[in-house]
Scaffold this motif. Sequence first.
Motif, short mmCIF file in Angstrom:
data_model
loop_
_atom_site.label_atom_id
_atom_site.label_comp_id
_atom_site.label_asym_id
_atom_site.label_seq_id
_atom_site.Cartn_x
_atom_site.Cartn_y
_atom_site.Cartn_z
N ASP A 16 0.88 -1.17 0.00
CA ASP A 16 0.00 0.00 0.00
C ASP A 16 0.92 1.22 0.00
N ASP A 18 0.66 4.48 0.03
CA ASP A 18 0.41 5.54 1.00
C ASP A 18 0.76 5.09 2.42
N ALA A 19 0.41 3.86 2.76
CA ALA A 19 0.71 3.32 4.09
C ALA A 19 2.21 3.10 4.26
N LEU A 22 3.87 6.71 4.64
CA LEU A 22 3.55 7.37 5.90
C LEU A 22 4.39 6.81 7.04
N GLN A 54 4.73 -1.35 6.66
CA GLN A 54 3.74 -0.34 6.31
C GLN A 54 2.59 -0.41 7.31
N TYR A 55 1.82 0.67 7.40
CA TYR A 55 0.64 0.64 8.26
C TYR A 55 -0.37 -0.38 7.73
N ARG A 57 -4.18 -0.96 7.32
CA ARG A 57 -5.45 -0.22 7.37
C ARG A 57 -6.48 -0.97 8.21
N LEU A 93 -4.21 7.74 8.11
CA LEU A 93 -4.70 7.06 6.90
C LEU A 93 -6.22 6.97 6.88
#
Length: 325
Positions: A16, A18-19, A22, A54-55, A57, A93
């Motif tokens: 991901d 964006d994750a 971030l 990564q984060y 979601r 997010l």
Amino acid sequence: MTAVPVTVVPSDDALDPDAYLLLNDDVREAAPWRRRRWARRHFAEHGRFEGRRQYSRSGLSAVPAMRARKLDELAQRSPSLAGRTTRYGHRVLGAQMEVIIAADFEGDPRPPQRVSANHYDDDVVRFLDADTSGLYLDLGAGLRHEYRSHVVNVDIAALATTDVIAAGERLPFDDATFDGAVCLSVLQHVVDPFAVASELLRVVRPGGVIVVDWAFLQPVNHYPAHLYNATPAGAEMAFARTDLLRESRSDVPLHMHPVFALTWFLAEWSRGLDEDARAAFADVRVGDLVNASPHGLLDCDWVAGLSADARERIGAGSRVWLVRR
């Protein structure tokens, strides 16, 4: 639900962008205009080999309900908390995070550019998860990769896993609120570690255990500030200054083995040299150092050429010049 993963190790198919960006601030800072394409390229060429995360979601989406239940229990254990805190909201997010912030908190709770994110070691996991019906404090938690329903994460920054924003020197909790606490690699960074030690003892119930990791032989780490390393005896003495301490003991956990100090110091030394001196330093044998007098090494290029910044970070000590008002 006892714990949910807030960060995960991605795969090519599950990346991901964006994750990923971030969580990895250095990658985000280096990103050109097409950030998502850059994230995929970085992970393929570097991130997968570096163990980048990564984060999650789905994990983030589970946190608000878990936090609400946790803060309800905290309020029951610490009735004065409501009068000492206010609500603070932020988003991670797209997930809305509602935390509480101490009314006397004086800092900026927005996350810093660089975020501390670490795993618990096995001993701490066993300590915290031995009784998940209890309530534990993690002071100076930073970002935790797993969010636990029975651990109250306190930090000075509003991170995804932060429950309470407060300074360790002035915790907003009533006496004997928690069944136990951890404070891991934090006290070398605070302005008044003795006050923090007193607060940790105050907010843990009688008989409760507090686990503290405190830096000793470590180079200066300027994030967020590096102020006080401590010997094992010094670390225990910081807590013995109050009448709330029943007993203490110290040991060296695996992640603080002397080999970490040795390799860290050598790496910092190497980075503090120019190219020629670095090459000469790489050729030095351990036996030559063990048997040498430091005074006899002062004229070596890899000693005399050490940068001022490196000398400050790994010096055997420092001299401070002071002028009285």
